[in-house]
Design a protein around this motif. Structure first.
Motif, PDB file in Angstrom:
ATOM      1  N   ILE A 151      44.996  47.587  30.441  1.00 54.94           N
ATOM      2  CA  ILE A 151      44.703  47.151  31.809  1.00 54.94           C
ATOM      3  C   ILE A 151      43.212  47.237  32.130  1.00 54.94           C
ATOM      4  CG2 ILE A 151      45.078  47.724  34.246  1.00 54.94           C
ATOM      5  CD1 ILE A 151      47.888  48.805  33.314  1.00 54.94           C
ATOM      6  N   LEU A 152      42.613  48.408  31.842  1.00 56.49           N
ATOM      7  CA  LEU A 152      41.243  48.678  32.297  1.00 56.49           C
ATOM      8  C   LEU A 152      40.227  47.596  31.940  1.00 56.49           C
ATOM      9  CD1 LEU A 152      41.084  52.552  31.860  1.00 56.49           C
ATOM     10  CD2 LEU A 152      40.714  51.267  33.976  1.00 56.49           C
ATOM     11  N   PRO A 153      40.201  47.080  30.712  1.00 58.92           N
ATOM     12  CA  PRO A 153      39.170  46.081  30.395  1.00 58.92           C
ATOM     13  C   PRO A 153      39.284  44.793  31.213  1.00 58.92           C
ATOM     14  CG  PRO A 153      40.081  47.003  28.386  1.00 58.92           C
ATOM     15  CD  PRO A 153      40.953  47.479  29.508  1.00 58.92           C
ATOM     16  N   PHE A 154      40.446  44.535  31.831  1.00 63.05           N
ATOM     17  CA  PHE A 154      40.629  43.273  32.561  1.00 63.05           C
ATOM     18  C   PHE A 154      40.744  43.469  34.070  1.00 63.05           C
ATOM     19  CE2 PHE A 154      42.121  42.585  28.273  1.00 63.05           C
ATOM     20  CZ  PHE A 154      41.443  41.434  27.947  1.00 63.05           C
ATOM     21  N   LEU A 155      40.515  44.701  34.521  1.00 61.88           N
ATOM     22  CA  LEU A 155      40.740  45.035  35.921  1.00 61.88           C
ATOM     23  C   LEU A 155      39.744  44.336  36.850  1.00 61.88           C
ATOM     24  CD1 LEU A 155      42.932  46.726  37.046  1.00 61.88           C
ATOM     25  CD2 LEU A 155      41.492  48.743  36.892  1.00 61.88           C
ATOM     26  N   ALA A 156      38.575  44.000  36.341  1.00 63.49           N
ATOM     27  CA  ALA A 156      37.551  43.378  37.184  1.00 63.49           C
ATOM     28  C   ALA A 156      36.872  42.270  36.374  1.00 63.49           C
ATOM     29  CB  ALA A 156      36.539  44.429  37.632  1.00 63.49           C
ATOM     30  N   GLY A 157      37.372  41.054  36.537  1.00 69.01           N
ATOM     31  CA  GLY A 157      36.871  39.957  35.704  1.00 69.01           C
ATOM     32  C   GLY A 157      35.917  39.036  36.452  1.00 69.01           C
ATOM     33  N   PRO A 158      35.053  38.349  35.707  1.00 68.92           N
ATOM     34  CA  PRO A 158      34.056  37.477  36.331  1.00 68.92           C
ATOM     35  C   PRO A 158      34.657  36.277  37.068  1.00 68.92           C
ATOM     36  CG  PRO A 158      34.045  37.210  33.946  1.00 68.92           C
ATOM     37  CD  PRO A 158      34.941  38.370  34.254  1.00 68.92           C
ATOM     38  N   PHE A 159      35.773  35.764  36.566  1.00 69.82           N
ATOM     39  CA  PHE A 159      36.371  34.584  37.178  1.00 69.82           C
ATOM     40  C   PHE A 159      36.728  34.827  38.640  1.00 69.82           C
ATOM     41  CE2 PHE A 159      40.384  32.608  38.440  1.00 69.82           C
ATOM     42  CZ  PHE A 159      40.016  31.282  38.433  1.00 69.82           C
ATOM     43  N   GLY A 160      37.301  36.015  38.909  1.00 66.63           N
ATOM     44  CA  GLY A 160      37.719  36.345  40.272  1.00 66.63           C
ATOM     45  C   GLY A 160      36.540  36.437  41.229  1.00 66.63           C
ATOM     46  N   VAL A 161      35.437  36.997  40.738  1.00 64.65           N
ATOM     47  CA  VAL A 161      34.249  37.099  41.579  1.00 64.65           C
ATOM     48  C   VAL A 161      33.774  35.701  41.961  1.00 64.65           C
ATOM     49  CG1 VAL A 161      31.841  37.812  41.638  1.00 64.65           C
ATOM     50  CG2 VAL A 161      33.540  39.268  40.542  1.00 64.65           C
ATOM     51  N   PHE A 162      33.745  34.827  40.988  1.00 62.79           N
ATOM     52  CA  PHE A 162      33.316  33.452  41.213  1.00 62.79           C
ATOM     53  C   PHE A 162      34.208  32.787  42.263  1.00 62.79           C
ATOM     54  CE2 PHE A 162      33.134  28.958  39.546  1.00 62.79           C
ATOM     55  CZ  PHE A 162      31.875  28.707  40.052  1.00 62.79           C
ATOM     56  N   LEU A 163      35.529  32.914  42.066  1.00 69.40           N
ATOM     57  CA  LEU A 163      36.470  32.283  42.993  1.00 69.40           C
ATOM     58  C   LEU A 163      36.314  32.838  44.409  1.00 69.40           C
ATOM     59  CD1 LEU A 163      40.025  31.216  42.232  1.00 69.40           C
ATOM     60  CD2 LEU A 163      39.711  32.611  44.238  1.00 69.40           C
ATOM     61  N   MET A 164      36.238  34.172  44.533  1.00 69.72           N
ATOM     62  CA  MET A 164      36.158  34.774  45.863  1.00 69.72           C
ATOM     63  C   MET A 164      34.823  34.465  46.537  1.00 69.72           C
ATOM     64  SD  MET A 164      39.078  35.922  46.363  1.00 69.72           S
ATOM     65  CE  MET A 164      38.658  36.417  48.027  1.00 69.72           C
ATOM     66  N   ARG A 165      33.743  34.454  45.746  1.00 75.69           N
ATOM     67  CA  ARG A 165      32.443  34.124  46.328  1.00 75.69           C
ATOM     68  C   ARG A 165      32.469  32.708  46.899  1.00 75.69           C
ATOM     69  NH1 ARG A 165      26.648  32.501  45.678  1.00 75.69           N
ATOM     70  NH2 ARG A 165      27.576  30.532  45.069  1.00 75.69           N
ATOM     71  N   GLN A 166      33.030  31.777  46.119  1.00 72.78           N
ATOM     72  CA  GLN A 166      33.091  30.391  46.577  1.00 72.78           C
ATOM     73  C   GLN A 166      33.864  30.281  47.883  1.00 72.78           C
ATOM     74  OE1 GLN A 166      30.753  29.630  44.501  1.00 72.78           O
ATOM     75  NE2 GLN A 166      31.543  27.578  44.226  1.00 72.78           N
ATOM     76  N   PHE A 167      34.980  31.013  47.953  1.00 73.14           N
ATOM     77  CA  PHE A 167      35.814  30.905  49.145  1.00 73.14           C
ATOM     78  C   PHE A 167      35.133  31.535  50.354  1.00 73.14           C
ATOM     79  CE2 PHE A 167      38.981  32.437  52.112  1.00 73.14           C
ATOM     80  CZ  PHE A 167      39.721  31.287  52.333  1.00 73.14           C
ATOM     81  N   ILE A 168      34.600  32.748  50.175  1.00 71.23           N
ATOM     82  CA  ILE A 168      34.013  33.467  51.310  1.00 71.23           C
ATOM     83  C   ILE A 168      32.759  32.763  51.810  1.00 71.23           C
ATOM     84  CG2 ILE A 168      32.997  35.675  52.049  1.00 71.23           C
ATOM     85  CD1 ILE A 168      34.954  37.033  50.087  1.00 71.23           C
ATOM     86  N   ALA A 169      32.023  32.124  50.898  1.00 77.43           N
ATOM     87  CA  ALA A 169      30.816  31.394  51.310  1.00 77.43           C
ATOM     88  C   ALA A 169      31.159  30.278  52.291  1.00 77.43           C
ATOM     89  CB  ALA A 169      30.102  30.831  50.084  1.00 77.43           C
TER      90      ALA A 169
END
Lengths: 283, 317
Positions: A151-169
């Motif tokens: 679990i730990l290595p995949f708990l915080a992935g770059p794809f999610g940051v990209f998606l959430m940044r796009q949405f919140i922007a």
């Protein structure tokens, strides 16, 4: 709504020809055939699975393959392992990625560009690059052959940051400014104003990371060294290339158990998933 | 305005405004920065330990002689410089898997792009049942590659496999696709196209929908053929989306692995082994540093190809 918006004249001019529908339908049949065949064959006895020429509809319907999966092999365990890992990975990404996504989309802080650059850069990193050091690391902290190790290595992935940044922007800045004028702290703004508005995006991220984790293969294959820690794809792959590879019916039933839950999740939530793909794909 | 000292509640006290000005620190900005780092911290910590750290460590390890027997004592290994890379370059198996990976790339990327674009253009034209078709064509994407590889392995059997049975209906005598060194790799590519084109299709469809319909309608009213409209209007306008699609598809094919692992075990005669397969295999043999070096060469190839493709994108814009 969108259907009624096109003017009748244009709709008439753009109407697709009938043959296009025929081609699309034929293509769809080709795409779906393997699933249909997999499902039907999983209910055939072993001899009929191997029959030449093959039958479409099972002549004898049997649940043998499934009973074997769940009695002789430990499929309930593999299923649970997959579910635990996928739910944990999805939850982690939903929380951590929306937090960083908000910071990157709306807050000013030193190091912002560097953080975003590094996160985006890792979208290019192939899985094989990290697995040797990760294996050395997990061995030394005692996480090999454990679910947390998966679990730990995949708990915080770059794809999610990209998606959430796009949405919140895309959320209006005025909302945040108004809250600031009312005296709300920055963290309070995130948790009580932004996060509730992120519902759809967080849900999309949750579904996408759940699916990715459920289907993930290389790292669980490396880190799971005993059978009781296998996830479904690992178990299926090792049976497919191993001793049991001769039991076709059993393998197909295994494939059904791996595929059907995610197909169900997808069909229920497909609108959300499509939006997520289109959103991150286009910008 | 001169009464600021008597109105401490309104505006900031004059005492504080001077140092603030001289240090260019705006309290709201500082609050933002603190909050941003609090929000970023959990992600960054996990990311450093489990992603960024290992990426760098992998590079370091590739210059050592680390083997599985040294794992409990990684500091005891020796620095060997570029030895692993030199060995890789002269390793016939590594050359073979590099060539195979390039084949996956040059066969898989254009084929996936073409199928995805064709289906997306068709979907964009039809008005009824569009959502239905889109979902249907997307189905393979959400499924486990391992599971569908198991299924395809049986569909592609020489004797009694559904593919050859159906070909026999139209008089074609299909080969044992996975048994020959010439057909195994292209067969895996076709299966991978089936599995992957759906996600590109969705991206292309979204791109097509940003192109104003009026433009192509005007061209068609002026007598342009459907092909000319597609070639001279749709394709150029879709260019950024297509290049983005090419980048992510290339990254995917350069990491080809699961299909070969399940369907052919890398055979026959190593003909379907990819660089990722090689790396996994070397890891299994305990050659950790050697595996890291191979992985890093793959990473380098991905970075170079991506930069090259993004440069193409910039130049034309």
């Amino acid at each position: 709504m969108s259907k009624t918006q096109a003017s009748p004249r244009l709709a008439g001019a753009m109407r697709a020809p009938g043959w296009l529908y025929a081609v699309m339908a034929a293509g769809l049949v080709l795409v779906v055939i393997p699933f249909v065949w997999m499902l039907l064959s999983s209910f055939k006895p072993e001899a009929e699975v191997r029959a030449v020429p093959p039958t479409w509809w099972p002549e004898t319907i049997t649940m043998d393959n499934y009973t074997q999966l769940f009695t002789q092999l430990d499929f309930p365990r593999f299923f649970m392992n997959s579910a635990i890992v996928a739910v944990a990975v999805a939850a982690g990404n939903m929380v951590f990625c929306s937090m960083l996504g908000y910071a990157l989309a709306k807050l000013d802080f030193p190091g912002k560009k560097a953080v975003f650059g590094v996160v985006l850069g890792t979208l290019m990193v192939p899985g094989v690059v990290t697995f040797v050091p990760l294996f050395v690391l997990t061995t030394n902290i005692g996480l090999t052959n454990t679910l947390p190790g998966m679990i730990l290595p995949f708990l915080a992935g770059p794809f999610g940051v990209f998606l959430m940044r796009q949405f919140i922007a895309s959320l209006p800045d005025e909302l945040i400014q108004a809250a600031r004028i009312d005296g709300a702290g920055e963290l309070r703004i995130f948790f009580s104003i932004i996060l509730p508005l992120c519902g759809p995006a967080v849900a999309t991220l949750g579904v996408l990371t759940f699916l990715a984790s459920w289907n993930n293969f290389l790292w669980p294959l490396v880190v799971a060294t005993s059978e009781d820690k296998y996830t479904l794809p690992v178990a299926l792959a090792l049976y497919a290339v191993g001793q049991n590879a001769t039991k076709y019916g059993l393998l197909l039933a295994g494939a059904v158990v791996v595929v059907i839950p995610v197909l169900a999740v997808f069909l229920l939530l497909q609108r959300r998933i499509m939006q997520g793909i289109a959103m991150t794909g286009i910008k | 305005m001169t009464a600021t000292a008597t109105e401490p509640r309104q505006g900031r006290p004059a005492k504080d405004s001077r140092p603030t000005k001289s240090r260019h620190v705006d309290p709201t900005r500082r609050g933002q920065a603190v909050a941003a780092w609090i929000l970023a911290l959990p992600f960054c910590a996990l990311f450093l330990v489990f992603t960024a750290g290992p990426v760098l460590a992998s590079l370091g390890l590739s210059f050592t002689d680390l083997r599985s027997t040294d794992v409990r004592n990684p500091l005891g290994v020796e620095f060997v410089g570029l030895t692993n890379y030199a060995d890789l370059v002269s390793d016939p198996l590594f050359r073979k898997v590099t060539l195979n990976t390039l084949l996956y790339l040059v066969l898989g990327v254009p084929l996936t792009m073409a199928v995805a674009l064709g289906v997306a253009v068709a979907l964009n034209r039809i008005t009824r049942l569009r959502a239905f078709f889109r979902v249907g064509y997307y189905l393979p994407v959400v499924t486990s590659i391992v599971a569908v590889s198991v299924v395809w392995k049986f569909l592609l059997r020489d004797n009694g496999g559904l593919v050859n049975v159906m070909l026999a209906w139209v008089g074609i005598n299909g080969p044992g696709y996975l048994d020959s060194t010439t057909t195994a790799l292209p067969t895996l590519v076709v299966m991978a196209v089936w599995r992957n084109f759906g996600s590109l299709m969705v991206i292309f469809l979204a791109g097509l929908q940003t192109i104003p319909k009026e433009i192509s309608e005007a061209a068609e009213t002026d007598g342009a053929s459907a092909w000319a409209t597609f070639r001279y209007i749709t394709l150029p306008m879709l260019r950024p989306t297509l290049l983005f699609g090419a980048v992510i598809t290339s990254i995917g094919y350069l990491q080809f692995f699961e299909e070969a692992f399940v369907m052919t075990k890398g055979g026959p005669l190593d003909s379907t082994k990819s660089v990722t397969f090689f790396t996994y295999e070397q890891f299994g043999f305990g050659n950790y540093a050697y595996a890291s070096a191979a992985a890093y060469l793959l990473f380098l190839a991905i970075v170079l190809l991506t930069l090259f493709q993004f440069r193409l994108l910039r130049e034309k814009d």
